[in-house]
Write a protein that holds these residues in place. Structure first.
Motif, PDB file in Angstrom:
ATOM      1  N   THR A 133      -7.408  -3.540  -6.880  1.00 19.52           N
ATOM      2  CA  THR A 133      -6.948  -2.414  -5.789  1.00 19.52           C
ATOM      3  C   THR A 133      -6.712  -1.683  -6.431  1.00 19.52           C
ATOM      4  O   THR A 133      -6.827  -0.019  -6.090  1.00 19.52           O
ATOM      5  CB  THR A 133      -5.793  -3.257  -4.576  1.00 19.52           C
TER       6      THR A 133
ATOM      7  N   ASP B 126      -5.870   5.460   3.670  1.00 19.22           N
ATOM      8  CA  ASP B 126      -4.522   5.639   2.863  1.00 19.22           C
ATOM      9  C   ASP B 126      -4.755   6.472   1.567  1.00 19.22           C
ATOM     10  O   ASP B 126      -4.007   7.052   1.132  1.00 19.22           O
ATOM     11  CB  ASP B 126      -4.351   4.178   2.379  1.00 19.22           C
ATOM     12  N   CYS B 127      -5.860   6.292   0.949  1.00 23.30           N
ATOM     13  CA  CYS B 127      -6.420   7.305   0.101  1.00 23.30           C
ATOM     14  C   CYS B 127      -6.971   8.773   0.265  1.00 23.30           C
ATOM     15  O   CYS B 127      -6.605   9.401  -0.694  1.00 23.30           O
ATOM     16  CB  CYS B 127      -8.064   6.898  -0.721  1.00 23.30           C
TER      17      CYS B 127
ATOM     18  N   ARG C 111      -7.603   2.645  -6.065  1.00 27.20           N
ATOM     19  CA  ARG C 111      -7.468   3.129  -4.969  1.00 27.20           C
ATOM     20  C   ARG C 111      -7.011   4.629  -5.965  1.00 27.20           C
ATOM     21  O   ARG C 111      -7.094   5.695  -5.235  1.00 27.20           O
ATOM     22  CB  ARG C 111      -6.090   2.353  -4.764  1.00 27.20           C
TER      23      ARG C 111
ATOM     24  N   ARG D  67     -12.743  -3.097   0.298  1.00 21.44           N
ATOM     25  CA  ARG D  67     -11.793  -2.906  -0.344  1.00 21.44           C
ATOM     26  C   ARG D  67     -11.837  -1.382  -0.694  1.00 21.44           C
ATOM     27  O   ARG D  67     -10.385  -1.109   0.260  1.00 21.44           O
ATOM     28  CB  ARG D  67     -11.289  -2.851  -2.040  1.00 21.44           C
TER      29      ARG D  67
ATOM     30  N   ASP E  24       0.446  -0.362  -5.660  1.00 21.87           N
ATOM     31  CA  ASP E  24       0.316  -1.210  -5.629  1.00 21.87           C
ATOM     32  C   ASP E  24       0.315  -2.297  -6.952  1.00 21.87           C
ATOM     33  O   ASP E  24       0.721  -2.678  -7.738  1.00 21.87           O
ATOM     34  CB  ASP E  24      -1.465  -1.646  -6.243  1.00 21.87           C
TER      35      ASP E  24
ATOM     36  N   MET F 196      -9.276   1.114   3.064  1.00 21.75           N
ATOM     37  CA  MET F 196      -8.578   2.413   2.253  1.00 21.75           C
ATOM     38  C   MET F 196      -8.975   3.661   2.123  1.00 21.75           C
ATOM     39  O   MET F 196      -7.759   4.301   1.667  1.00 21.75           O
ATOM     40  CB  MET F 196      -8.752   2.189   0.320  1.00 21.75           C
TER      41      MET F 196
ATOM     42  N   THR G 290       0.842  -1.412   0.499  1.00 18.24           N
ATOM     43  CA  THR G 290       0.188  -0.014   0.143  1.00 18.24           C
ATOM     44  C   THR G 290       0.840   1.537  -0.096  1.00 18.24           C
ATOM     45  O   THR G 290       2.123   0.762   0.773  1.00 18.24           O
ATOM     46  CB  THR G 290      -1.299   0.315   1.169  1.00 18.24           C
TER      47      THR G 290
END
Length: 468
Positions: free
Chosen positions: A321, A293-294, A325, A286, A316, A290, A3
Motif C-alpha cells: 500500500t 486520500d492521495c 500511495r 487499491r 502506512d 486511495m 491511512t
C-alpha cells in the motif's frame, strides 16, 4: 490499515453514464476495475476458467483478444458458458486490423474495443506521407463511412464501444500530419468521437494509453480539454501499457493512473502487468480506493516542495500500500517537473527500502534512471511465445545495464511503436518466432524462440552496450 487522510471528500470529473450490459461506467458510479485474458480465445474452456478467476478477484469487465471471425464464434461460446455458470460480467472484444471483425463482435458481446490506429488505416510502417488537405479529408471520409456502419450495429444490439488509442499504434496518417506528439494521440481519438457525437451515439468509453507515463498523463489531460471544448463528456478508461511486472510494474502504473485519479480523472482502470490477469485486480482496487486520500496528500506535499524536493510523510504499515500511495501522490509533481527529487519517510520501514522505492518512482516518472528499464506487455491471446519465462531470462542477463530500455512484446500490435522509446525490442512475429529491433529498426526476423534471447544479448554486445 492506517491511512494518511481518510475523511477528505473527493469529487470526480463528471461524465455521462455508459451501460455495458448491467454495469454502469461513468456518471455517479465508482471507478470500475477491469483486466484482459491471456488465454487463446479459441480455448473456450481455458478462457472461461480464467474469466471466472478474474471475476472472483474482483474484475468488473473482462476483455478478450478477438483477431478474426473464428475468435468471434469462440467469444459467443465463452459468453454463453460464463452466463451458464451464473456470472454476468460484461465481456469486451479487443479488435485490431479488421473492421469486419468488430462488426461481428458487436453482435455477440457487451462491448467492443477498436483501435483508431488500425481500424481503417493499415498497420503502421513508420512512413511519412505528405497529404494535401483534400487527400486527408478523403481519408477521414473513408473512416467516417466505415465507422458509421459499426455504430449502427452497436445501436441495434445495445453494444458499447471503447475507442482505445495506443501511443504505440498511431497510424502513419496521424503521424504524418501531427507527428509523434500528445496532440496527435488526442486527434486520433477525436476523429472517431466527432463521428459518434454527430450520429448521437453516446455508449462510448475512451482510453489513451502509453508505456511512457509522461506521455500518457499529458495526452489524457489534453483529451479532457479537447472533449470539453467540443461539449463531449465520454467516460475515460485509464492504463499504462506495457507497465511490466513486480514492484516496477505496480509503481509505474500507480504513477500514471494514480496521477490522473488524484486529479479526478478516470472512470475505469486496468493495471497492465506481465502476470496472470487476476493479479492486476488487487492493485487496481487499491489505486481506486486511495483516490481521495492521495488527492489530499498530493496537494499538501506539493504545497511544501522545497528546492525541487517533494517530501512524503506516510503512516502506512503495509509495504504494498505504501508503494502505491507514494507513487500516486508523487506522480503529478514529478511528471510536471515541479519536483525533480523525492524523499519518503515512513517510520516502520528501513531507510534502504525507502531509498530504493524513491529510485523506482523517479524512474517511473522519467525523472532519473538508476536501473534497466523494461517495457513488457501483459500478454493476451495474441502472445506468440512464453512471455513470463522470456522476461525473467532477459532481466537476469541485463538488469545491470543502467538506463538501457528494452521492450518485450508478445505480438506486433503495439510492438515497434510502443518500443519507440526503447533501445532494443523483442517482439513476437509468429508462433514460436521472434523479431529483434534496434529502436524502430527490425534487425533480425523469425528467430526461433529458443535462440532469441541469446540473439538479443549478442545484438546488445555488438553495439557495445554490455560486456559478457
Amino acid at each position: 490499515m492506517p491511512t494518511t487522510h481518510s475523511t477528505h471528500s473527493f469529487t470526480r470529473r463528471p461524465s455521462h453514464e455508459v451501460r455495458v450490459g448491467g454495469l454502469g461506467i461513468g456518471g455517479a458510479n465508482p471507478v470500475r476495475l477491469q483486466t484482459m485474458t491471456t488465454t487463446d480465445t479459441n480455448d473456450v474452456e481455458g478462457s472461461v476458467a480464467q474469466i471466472l478467476r478474474c471475476v472472483e478477484a474482483g474484475a468488473e469487465l473482462v476483455r478478450l483478444t478477438t483477431q478474426g471471425l473464428r475468435e468471434v464464434e469462440s467469444l459467443a461460446r465463452i459468453r454463453a458458458a460464463v452466463r451458464a455458470k451464473g456470472c454476468d460480467v460484461p465481456l469486451v472484444a479487443d479488435v485490431h486490423f479488421n473492421a469486419n471483425v468488430a462488426d461481428a463482435a458487436a453482435r455477440v458481446c457487451e462491448k467492443v474495443r477498436i483501435n483508431p490506429g488500425n481500424y481503417v488505416d493499415p498497420a503502421r510502417k513508420f512512413r511519412h506521407i505528405d497529404y494535401t488537405d483534400e487527400e486527408y479529408a478523403a481519408e477521414l471520409a473513408r473512416l467516417d463511412a466505415r465507422f458509421c456502419q459499426l455504430l449502427a450495429i452497436c445501436r441495434q444490439h445495445q453494444t458499447a464501444l471503447r475507442i482505445g488509442v495506443n501511443h504505440g499504434s498511431l497510424s502513419d496518417r496521424i503521424m504524418s500530419r501531427y507527428g509523434d506528439t500528445p496532440a496527435g494521440i488526442v486527434e486520433s481519438c477525436m476523429e472517431f468521437l466527432r463521428v459518434a457525437s454527430r450520429e448521437g451515439f453516446a455508449d462510448i468509453v475512451v482510453s489513451i494509453k502509453a508505456s511512457n507515463t509522461v506521455v500518457m498523463v499529458e495526452s489524457v489531460r489534453l483529451l479532457c480539454q479537447a472533449m470539453a471544448r467540443e461539449a463531449m463528456d465520454y467516460p475515460l478508461h485509464l492504463g499504462v501499457t506495457e507497465a511490466g511486472e513486480g514492484e516496477d510494474g505496480r509503481i509505474k502504473s500507480a504513477v500514471g493512473i494514480g496521477t490522473l485519479l488524484a486529479e479526478g480523472i478516470g472512470d475505469t482502470i486496468r493495471v497492465s502487468l506481465s502476470e496472470p490477469p487476476q493479479d492486476e485486480i488487487p492493485v487496481a482496487r487499491r489505486l481506486a480506493a486511495m483516490q481521495a486520500d492521495c488527492a489530499a496528500l498530493r496537494r499538501e506535499a506539493e504545497a511544501a516542495i522545497a528546492d525541487g524536493t517533494l517530501t512524503l510523510q506516510l503512516a502506512d504499515t503495509d509495504w504494498d500500500t505504501l508503494q502505491l500511495r507514494a507513487a500516486m501522490a508523487a506522480g503529478g509533481a514529478l511528471i510536471a517537473r515541479r519536483a525533480t527529487d523525492l524523499r519518503i519517510t515512513a517510520s516502520v520501514f528501513p531507510d534502504a527500502a525507502l531509498r530504493d522505492l524513491t529510485d523506482r518512482i523517479l524512474q517511473a516518472a522519467r525523472v532519473r534512471f538508476t536501473r534497466t528499464e523494461y517495457i513488457s506487455c501483459p500478454g493476451c491471446g495474441r502472445t506468440l511465445y512464453d512471455l513470463p519465462a522470456t522476461i525473467r531470462r532477459i532481466k537476469e542477463a541485463t538488469d545491470h545495464l543502467v538506463g538501457l530500455k528494452i521492450g518485450i512484446m508478445g505480438c506486433i500490435v503495439n510492438g515497434p511503436g510502443e518500443m519507440a522509446d526503447a533501445d532494443y525490442g523483442y517482439v513476437g512475429a509468429a508462433r514460436g518466432k521472434v523479431s529483434l529491433y534496434r529502436g524502430k529498426e527490425c534487425v533480425e526476423t523469425n528467430v526461433p524462440e529458443a535462440d532469441a534471447v541469446e540473439h538479443l544479448l549478442a545484438l546488445i554486445e555488438r553495439d557495445g552496450k554490455r560486456a559478457l
